[in-house]
Write a protein that holds these residues in place. Structure first.
Motif, PDB file in Angstrom:
ATOM      1  N   PRO A 137      44.566  -5.720  16.641  1.00  0.00           N
ATOM      2  CA  PRO A 137      44.554  -6.215  18.029  1.00  0.00           C
ATOM      3  C   PRO A 137      43.879  -5.272  19.016  1.00  0.00           C
ATOM      4  CG  PRO A 137      46.701  -6.568  17.021  1.00  0.00           C
ATOM      5  CD  PRO A 137      45.928  -5.710  16.078  1.00  0.00           C
ATOM      6  N   LEU A 138      43.758  -3.962  18.669  1.00  0.00           N
ATOM      7  CA  LEU A 138      43.113  -3.018  19.585  1.00  0.00           C
ATOM      8  C   LEU A 138      41.602  -3.135  19.569  1.00  0.00           C
ATOM      9  CD1 LEU A 138      45.100   0.297  18.891  1.00  0.00           C
ATOM     10  CD2 LEU A 138      45.331  -1.233  20.855  1.00  0.00           C
ATOM     11  N   ALA A 139      41.046  -3.724  18.497  1.00  0.00           N
ATOM     12  CA  ALA A 139      39.609  -3.588  18.230  1.00  0.00           C
ATOM     13  C   ALA A 139      38.785  -4.448  19.172  1.00  0.00           C
ATOM     14  CB  ALA A 139      39.319  -3.953  16.787  1.00  0.00           C
ATOM     15  N   ASP A 140      37.791  -3.830  19.807  1.00  0.00           N
ATOM     16  CA  ASP A 140      36.707  -4.576  20.440  1.00  0.00           C
ATOM     17  C   ASP A 140      35.620  -4.881  19.411  1.00  0.00           C
ATOM     18  OD1 ASP A 140      37.520  -4.576  23.327  1.00  0.00           O
ATOM     19  OD2 ASP A 140      37.515  -2.421  22.976  1.00  0.00           O
ATOM     20  N   HIS A 141      35.478  -3.962  18.458  1.00  0.00           N
ATOM     21  CA  HIS A 141      34.518  -4.152  17.377  1.00  0.00           C
ATOM     22  C   HIS A 141      35.117  -3.563  16.110  1.00  0.00           C
ATOM     23  CE1 HIS A 141      31.129  -5.385  19.955  1.00  0.00           C
ATOM     24  NE2 HIS A 141      31.638  -4.523  20.824  1.00  0.00           N
ATOM     25  N   SER A 142      34.826  -4.191  14.981  1.00  0.00           N
ATOM     26  CA  SER A 142      35.243  -3.682  13.680  1.00  0.00           C
ATOM     27  C   SER A 142      34.020  -3.491  12.821  1.00  0.00           C
ATOM     28  CB  SER A 142      36.211  -4.656  12.992  1.00  0.00           C
ATOM     29  OG  SER A 142      37.405  -4.780  13.749  1.00  0.00           O
ATOM     30  N   LEU A 143      33.884  -2.292  12.282  1.00  0.00           N
ATOM     31  CA  LEU A 143      32.738  -1.977  11.444  1.00  0.00           C
ATOM     32  C   LEU A 143      33.222  -1.860  10.006  1.00  0.00           C
ATOM     33  CD1 LEU A 143      29.705  -1.300  11.442  1.00  0.00           C
ATOM     34  CD2 LEU A 143      30.331   1.098  11.710  1.00  0.00           C
ATOM     35  N   TRP A 144      32.691  -2.722   9.129  1.00  0.00           N
ATOM     36  CA  TRP A 144      33.107  -2.731   7.732  1.00  0.00           C
ATOM     37  C   TRP A 144      32.135  -1.897   6.916  1.00  0.00           C
ATOM     38  CZ3 TRP A 144      36.700  -6.505   5.391  1.00  0.00           C
ATOM     39  CH2 TRP A 144      37.470  -7.153   6.360  1.00  0.00           C
ATOM     40  N   LEU A 145      32.663  -0.996   6.120  1.00  0.00           N
ATOM     41  CA  LEU A 145      31.850  -0.138   5.266  1.00  0.00           C
ATOM     42  C   LEU A 145      32.136  -0.480   3.816  1.00  0.00           C
ATOM     43  CD1 LEU A 145      32.360   3.323   7.027  1.00  0.00           C
ATOM     44  CD2 LEU A 145      30.571   1.630   7.430  1.00  0.00           C
ATOM     45  N   SER A 146      31.098  -0.489   3.005  1.00  0.00           N
ATOM     46  CA  SER A 146      31.265  -0.745   1.576  1.00  0.00           C
ATOM     47  C   SER A 146      30.443   0.263   0.802  1.00  0.00           C
ATOM     48  CB  SER A 146      30.829  -2.175   1.217  1.00  0.00           C
ATOM     49  OG  SER A 146      29.465  -2.369   1.547  1.00  0.00           O
ATOM     50  N   ALA A 147      30.853   0.501  -0.439  1.00  0.00           N
ATOM     51  CA  ALA A 147      30.187   1.529  -1.246  1.00  0.00           C
ATOM     52  C   ALA A 147      28.768   1.115  -1.619  1.00  0.00           C
ATOM     53  CB  ALA A 147      30.993   1.813  -2.503  1.00  0.00           C
ATOM     54  N   ALA A 148      28.543  -0.149  -1.908  1.00  0.00           N
ATOM     55  CA  ALA A 148      27.212  -0.583  -2.336  1.00  0.00           C
ATOM     56  C   ALA A 148      26.971  -2.001  -1.838  1.00  0.00           C
ATOM     57  CB  ALA A 148      27.089  -0.542  -3.861  1.00  0.00           C
ATOM     58  N   PRO A 149      26.398  -2.177  -0.661  1.00  0.00           N
ATOM     59  CA  PRO A 149      26.139  -3.529  -0.153  1.00  0.00           C
ATOM     60  C   PRO A 149      25.209  -4.299  -1.087  1.00  0.00           C
ATOM     61  CG  PRO A 149      25.801  -1.850   1.537  1.00  0.00           C
ATOM     62  CD  PRO A 149      25.945  -1.148   0.239  1.00  0.00           C
ATOM     63  N   ALA A 150      25.465  -5.593  -1.176  1.00  0.00           N
ATOM     64  CA  ALA A 150      24.606  -6.448  -2.007  1.00  0.00           C
ATOM     65  C   ALA A 150      23.221  -6.528  -1.393  1.00  0.00           C
ATOM     66  CB  ALA A 150      25.219  -7.848  -2.114  1.00  0.00           C
ATOM     67  N   PRO A 151      22.188  -6.801  -2.200  1.00  0.00           N
ATOM     68  CA  PRO A 151      20.830  -6.905  -1.659  1.00  0.00           C
ATOM     69  C   PRO A 151      20.754  -7.960  -0.567  1.00  0.00           C
ATOM     70  CG  PRO A 151      20.777  -6.789  -4.059  1.00  0.00           C
ATOM     71  CD  PRO A 151      22.215  -6.943  -3.671  1.00  0.00           C
ATOM     72  N   GLY A 152      20.101  -7.579   0.512  1.00  0.00           N
ATOM     73  CA  GLY A 152      19.955  -8.511   1.625  1.00  0.00           C
ATOM     74  C   GLY A 152      21.100  -8.508   2.591  1.00  0.00           C
ATOM     75  N   GLU A 153      22.183  -7.781   2.288  1.00  0.00           N
ATOM     76  CA  GLU A 153      23.326  -7.740   3.187  1.00  0.00           C
ATOM     77  C   GLU A 153      23.241  -6.507   4.068  1.00  0.00           C
ATOM     78  OE1 GLU A 153      26.758 -10.075   0.660  1.00  0.00           O
ATOM     79  OE2 GLU A 153      26.818  -7.908   0.860  1.00  0.00           O
ATOM     80  N   LYS A 154      23.788  -6.625   5.288  1.00  0.00           N
ATOM     81  CA  LYS A 154      23.804  -5.507   6.228  1.00  0.00           C
ATOM     82  C   LYS A 154      25.126  -5.517   6.967  1.00  0.00           C
ATOM     83  CE  LYS A 154      21.448  -5.715  10.018  1.00  0.00           C
ATOM     84  NZ  LYS A 154      20.315  -5.737  10.979  1.00  0.00           N
ATOM     85  N   GLU A 155      25.772  -4.350   7.034  1.00  0.00           N
ATOM     86  CA  GLU A 155      27.045  -4.252   7.732  1.00  0.00           C
ATOM     87  C   GLU A 155      26.805  -4.270   9.230  1.00  0.00           C
ATOM     88  OE1 GLU A 155      27.970  -0.601   6.058  1.00  0.00           O
ATOM     89  OE2 GLU A 155      28.800  -1.404   4.213  1.00  0.00           O
TER      90      GLU A 155
END
Length: 576
Positions: free
Chosen positions: A545-563
């Motif tokens: 509930p505090l978040a204005d923005h949430s940044l998701w991090l992953s170890a290995a994004p799939a091709p064509g994906e961007k966080e």
């Protein structure tokens, strides 16, 4: 501006460190230079007193009184020189240590083993301070004092002046001849010390494993062997230093004997060349007393030559390290304890992550590739992802403790300030906090010196620390000894909340909290939102509930994906 560590000249860097104590160095030089004219006056007064005493003339009180005054002034100048020398060494050593610590915190020493890093922080920084307090000053003193003594000698007897002039170069010439060997010995000693520090630290870290495999005695013998090697290298350095001093003392003694022979033969009227026949007992005694004083500055210069070798060896390591840390050396360095302290830290900053890319080493995969996000001033950014995806690393990048390979971190549209520039602008609460030896209250007042006990107890209650063993008087060590691991992290969080810093960087602030304590902490953070910019790395959905923005991090994004960021709720981010 980036600095290439390979383009840094260690000699230039070493000479440049004197600017860290300019006023103290000027005072040191003046008090050191005062010794030469006082020595000349002292020799003249002593010769005057001896001549009057031998001739049976009266008027002994005047030269005796003046002689006592000259001795007192020389003693005062010597004491002042010792005091300023210690001050110069301490100031330069402290500044270099702060810069080295700052560079190590930024990851500039990532390739250095811990033992070598500690050696750079302690022994090598101290060698730089000793050099500027000793050899560097004495080199200027010796050159000016030598000219002054030569002028005094030539004004009375050109033969004695010529003896001084011909024998004086022997000392610096011999120093240059042995300089290469002394430098090599100092380099080997430094390498041995760096290896010994890392070797011993590795054994301490693995002491439980060594005990489990019954290797204590074997490793003790191995440490003794490495220590013996360091001892041999140290003795080689000392052997060269003492041999140099002995030879230079021999040259000085022979020169003094030559002056004594010349003066004695003329006073006995056994020779008559040069201006000697005009010598009186008082003049001859003054020249004889002047001879050892003439060589004293040169002997002191030779005695400190090993400090120069040690400092040059240290500069070979420190100059590239500080250049790799992005330091130009301008301005003071803030310590970790003062990084969160300010009485008026200013408004909360807006944050922008602009195409951020980071990896720890070229042969390791990137933690981030073209990572972008924007957070308005006073907002809250949540960093979410599995363990090991780089949430804590991203916090360090935002804080300016690490530098990205590509992209930039912007605070209010400007590059993230260095640690030397953002004193009081941010507060950090990590998973492995450090404290100072003292009580809980003393650690909290590091960031709020004017806070009373009620303020401290209130912030402790917000963080669920109402049941400390001795309340505000609970003693702590650097690792938080006296508290459990969870209590230590919450105390670091309380310290961050108590500080006036407009940017709060929090790493897993709700870890290991029960639901009631977690809800209380969420309310405390919500109360500070708007007046502070919050960046929180967390696994807990209770902070959503505090978040204005949430940044998701992953170890290995799939091709064509961007966080990317998702506004005002905790959901998987949209993909391009």
């Amino acid at each position: 501006m980036s600095i290439d560590p390979h383009q840094i000249d260690p000699a230039t860097w070493l000479a440049d460190q004197r600017r860290h104590a300019p006023r103290m160095l000027r005072r040191l030089l003046l008090t050191a230079l005062a010794d030469a004219p006082l020595a000349i006056v002292q020799a003249a007064l002593l010769a005057w007193l001896a001549a009057n005493l031998l001739a049976g003339r009266g008027g002994l009180w005047t030269p005796a009184t003046l002689l006592l005054l000259a001795l007192a002034l020389r003693a005062v100048a010597g004491a002042a020189r010792a005091r300023y020398s210690a001050g110069v060494a301490a100031d330069i050593t402290r500044t270099v240590r702060e810069r080295v610590a700052d560079a190590l915190l930024r990851g500039a020493g990532a390739a250095l083993p811990p033992g070598e890093a500690s050696t750079a922080l302690l022994e090598q920084a101290q060698a730089v301070g000793r050099y500027h307090a000793g050899f560097a000053v004495q080199r200027r003193v010796a050159s000016l004092a030598t000219v002054l003594f030569l002028v005094a000698a030539f004004s009375v007897d050109w033969i004695v002046g010529l003896i001084f002039l011909c024998t004086a170069p022997l000392i610096p010439v011999f120093m240059m001849l042995v300089g290469t060997g002394a430098q090599r010995a100092a380099d080997r000693q430094l390498d041995s010390l760096r290896f010994l520090g890392g070797y011993f630290l590795d054994r301490l870290r693995g002491v439980l494993t060594l005990r489990a495999f019954a290797r204590e005695e074997a490793e003790r013998r191995a440490v003794d062997t490495v220590n013996g090697e360091y001892r041999r290298h140290t003795m080689k350095v000392l052997r060269i230093a003492f041999l140099t001093s002995a030879v230079l003392e021999l040259f000085a003694a022979l020169s003094v004997a030559l002056v004594a022979l010349y003066v004695g033969l003329h006073l006995l009227k056994l020779v008559a060349f040069g201006p000697g026949p005009a010598l009186t007992f008082g003049t001859g005694l003054w020249l004889l007393l002047l001879a050892p004083e003439f060589y004293q500055p040169l002997r002191q210069l030779a005695a400190g030559y090993h400090d120069r070798a040690a400092a040059r060896a240290a500069a070979e390591v420190l100059a590239p390290l500080l250049a790799a840390g992005g330091q130009t050396g301008d301005g003071p360095v803030a310590t970790a304890a003062t990084a969160a302290m300010a009485t008026d830290a200013g408004p909360p900053p807006a944050l922008t992550l602009d195409a951020l890319s980071f990896r720890f080493a070229d042969d390791q995969p990137a933690l981030f590739e073209q990572l972008s996000a924007t957070l308005p001033a006073g907002g809250c950014l949540l960093l979410r992802g599995d363990s090991g995806t780089g949430k804590s690393t991203l916090l360090r990048l935002i804080a300016g403790l690490l530098a990205p390979q590509q992209g930039a971190v912007l605070h209010d549209g400007r590059p993230a300030p260095l640690l030397t520039e953002h004193t009081g602008r941010l507060a950090w609460a990590g998973q492995h906090p450090w404290f100072v030896h003292g009580t809980v209250a003393e650690n909290l007042r590091l960031v709020a010196p004017e806070a009373d006990d009620a303020d401290l107890e209130a912030v402790l209650a917000e963080c669920g620390l109402t049941a400390l063993p001795a309340g505000l008087a609970t003693p702590l060590d650097e690792n938080g000894g006296g508290l459990s691991g969870g209590q230590g992290r919450r105390l670091a969080l309380a310290r961050a909340l108590l500080s006036p810093a407009p940017l709060l960087l929090l790493d897993e602030p709700t870890a290991e909290l029960d639901p009631a304590s977690e809800a209380r902490l969420v309310d405390a953070l919500a109360a500070r939102k708007g007046t502070r910019t919050l960046v929180i790395a967390t696994h807990s959905p209770a902070l959503a509930p505090l978040a204005d923005h949430s940044l998701w991090l992953s170890a290995a994004p799939a091709p064509g994906e961007k966080e990317e960021t998702t506004p005002r709720h905790w959901e998987a981010p949209a993909h391009d």
